[in-house]
Design a protein around this motif. Sequence first.
Motif, PDB file in Angstrom:
ATOM      1  N   GLN A   1      74.822 131.714  22.518  1.00 16.90           N
ATOM      2  CA  GLN A   1      74.221 130.730  21.618  1.00 16.90           C
ATOM      3  C   GLN A   1      74.849 129.344  21.787  1.00 16.90           C
ATOM      4  O   GLN A   1      74.151 128.326  21.775  1.00 16.90           O
ATOM      5  N   HIS A   2      76.151 129.308  21.975  1.00 19.22           N
ATOM      6  CA  HIS A   2      76.848 128.031  22.116  1.00 19.22           C
ATOM      7  C   HIS A   2      76.407 127.304  23.388  1.00 19.22           C
ATOM      8  O   HIS A   2      76.078 126.117  23.350  1.00 19.22           O
ATOM      9  N   MET A   3      76.379 128.009  24.511  1.00 19.72           N
ATOM     10  CA  MET A   3      76.009 127.386  25.779  1.00 19.72           C
ATOM     11  C   MET A   3      74.516 127.086  25.860  1.00 19.72           C
ATOM     12  O   MET A   3      74.102 126.188  26.591  1.00 19.72           O
ATOM     13  N   ALA A   4      73.695 127.827  25.122  1.00 16.80           N
ATOM     14  CA  ALA A   4      72.247 127.621  25.173  1.00 16.80           C
ATOM     15  C   ALA A   4      71.839 126.242  24.679  1.00 16.80           C
ATOM     16  O   ALA A   4      70.725 125.796  24.946  1.00 16.80           O
ATOM     17  N   GLN A   5      72.730 125.552  23.987  1.00 16.82           N
ATOM     18  CA  GLN A   5      72.433 124.184  23.567  1.00 16.82           C
ATOM     19  C   GLN A   5      72.351 123.236  24.763  1.00 16.82           C
ATOM     20  O   GLN A   5      71.778 122.153  24.666  1.00 16.82           O
ATOM     21  N   ILE A   6      72.947 123.664  25.888  1.00 11.42           N
ATOM     22  CA  ILE A   6      72.923 122.855  27.107  1.00 11.42           C
ATOM     23  C   ILE A   6      72.009 123.461  28.155  1.00 11.42           C
ATOM     24  O   ILE A   6      71.226 122.763  28.789  1.00 11.42           O
ATOM     25  N   HIS A   7      72.121 124.769  28.384  1.00 17.24           N
ATOM     26  CA  HIS A   7      71.356 125.427  29.449  1.00 17.24           C
ATOM     27  C   HIS A   7      71.116 126.877  29.066  1.00 17.24           C
ATOM     28  O   HIS A   7      71.903 127.480  28.324  1.00 17.24           O
ATOM     29  N   HIS A   8      70.024 127.458  29.593  1.00 11.26           N
ATOM     30  CA  HIS A   8      69.660 128.816  29.211  1.00 11.26           C
ATOM     31  C   HIS A   8      70.437 129.883  29.976  1.00 11.26           C
ATOM     32  O   HIS A   8      70.326 131.065  29.666  1.00 11.26           O
ATOM     33  N   ARG A   9      71.233 129.458  30.975  1.00  7.20           N
ATOM     34  CA  ARG A   9      72.080 130.406  31.706  1.00  7.20           C
ATOM     35  C   ARG A   9      73.502 129.866  31.795  1.00  7.20           C
ATOM     36  O   ARG A   9      73.747 128.660  31.619  1.00  7.20           O
ATOM     37  N   MET A  10      74.436 130.774  32.113  1.00  6.00           N
ATOM     38  CA  MET A  10      75.835 130.385  32.242  1.00  6.00           C
ATOM     39  C   MET A  10      76.515 131.295  33.256  1.00  6.00           C
ATOM     40  O   MET A  10      76.061 132.421  33.514  1.00  6.00           O
ATOM     41  N   PRO A  11      77.589 130.812  33.883  1.00  5.61           N
ATOM     42  CA  PRO A  11      78.317 131.686  34.812  1.00  5.61           C
ATOM     43  C   PRO A  11      79.026 132.803  34.057  1.00  5.61           C
ATOM     44  O   PRO A  11      79.397 132.648  32.885  1.00  5.61           O
ATOM     45  N   LEU A  12      79.209 133.923  34.719  1.00  5.94           N
ATOM     46  CA  LEU A  12      79.946 135.050  34.158  1.00  5.94           C
ATOM     47  C   LEU A  12      81.433 134.754  34.315  1.00  5.94           C
ATOM     48  O   LEU A  12      81.952 134.716  35.435  1.00  5.94           O
ATOM     49  N   ILE A  13      82.116 134.525  33.196  1.00  7.21           N
ATOM     50  CA  ILE A  13      83.538 134.168  33.194  1.00  7.21           C
ATOM     51  C   ILE A  13      84.332 135.378  32.710  1.00  7.21           C
ATOM     52  O   ILE A  13      84.043 135.947  31.651  1.00  7.21           O
ATOM     53  N   LEU A  14      85.331 135.764  33.491  1.00  7.17           N
ATOM     54  CA  LEU A  14      86.092 136.978  33.206  1.00  7.17           C
ATOM     55  C   LEU A  14      87.491 136.646  32.702  1.00  7.17           C
ATOM     56  O   LEU A  14      88.173 135.776  33.247  1.00  7.17           O
ATOM     57  N   ASP A  15      87.924 137.373  31.674  1.00  4.86           N
ATOM     58  CA  ASP A  15      89.288 137.266  31.183  1.00  4.86           C
ATOM     59  C   ASP A  15      90.233 138.032  32.102  1.00  4.86           C
ATOM     60  O   ASP A  15      89.814 138.961  32.805  1.00  4.86           O
ATOM     61  N   PRO A  16      91.525 137.687  32.093  1.00  4.65           N
ATOM     62  CA  PRO A  16      92.479 138.376  32.968  1.00  4.65           C
ATOM     63  C   PRO A  16      92.459 139.897  32.858  1.00  4.65           C
ATOM     64  O   PRO A  16      92.616 140.589  33.879  1.00  4.65           O
TER      65      PRO A  16
END
Length: 221
Positions: free
Chosen positions: A155-170
Amino acid sequence: MCGRFAITLPNDAMAQLFQAQPANDLPVVPNFNVCPTNPVHVITASDGARRLQAMRWGFLPHWYKTPTDGPLLINARSETIAEKPAFRSAARERRCLVVATGFFEWTKTEEGARLPWYITRADEAPIAFAGVWQIWGKEDARQTTCAIVTTPANQHMAQIHHRMPLILDPKDWPLWLGEAGKGAALLMKPGPEGRLSYHRVDPAVNSNRASGPQLIEPIEP
């Protein structure tokens, strides 16, 4: 999607963070405007060891006769990566982490002007994009290439773009890299809300020739 990013972490710091052996031909850092087809910093794992190496950002399927024989595959959609002929083998056998400090995305005004945003982790930690890789070509033409996995935006990123990169935690790096058994598919979902922070940056970054730290500095919206 992810079509441009920045990397400011020194090579030795990257190697230490990911506990990886660095190659001798790593890209120069910092780079505030990493573009498709540029060499990027990638973490791979095999035989119980991790390696930090350079790869061409732009995945080349084995059937391409030249690097421009088909679409430039800089991203792989998480929803279809296991079925797409270009990516399905890599999704099973050749997963990697692409290292970044932040990435860019664009919105458009009603007049059609492209407004760039710079996105980082809210905790300011380095970013590890989930990726897949492939060796393409023969002999002197051989290239090691990669693509960044993307998911539907939260929801947060959708304000800019409908997709986002898959970011992984350590904690998820070993599973994605195949060091912790199977189940990497469970990671392919939008990240939690609040993980990322973003701000407007100068439209100078709209040019793939632009460079310098000013490209990631915030400006007034």
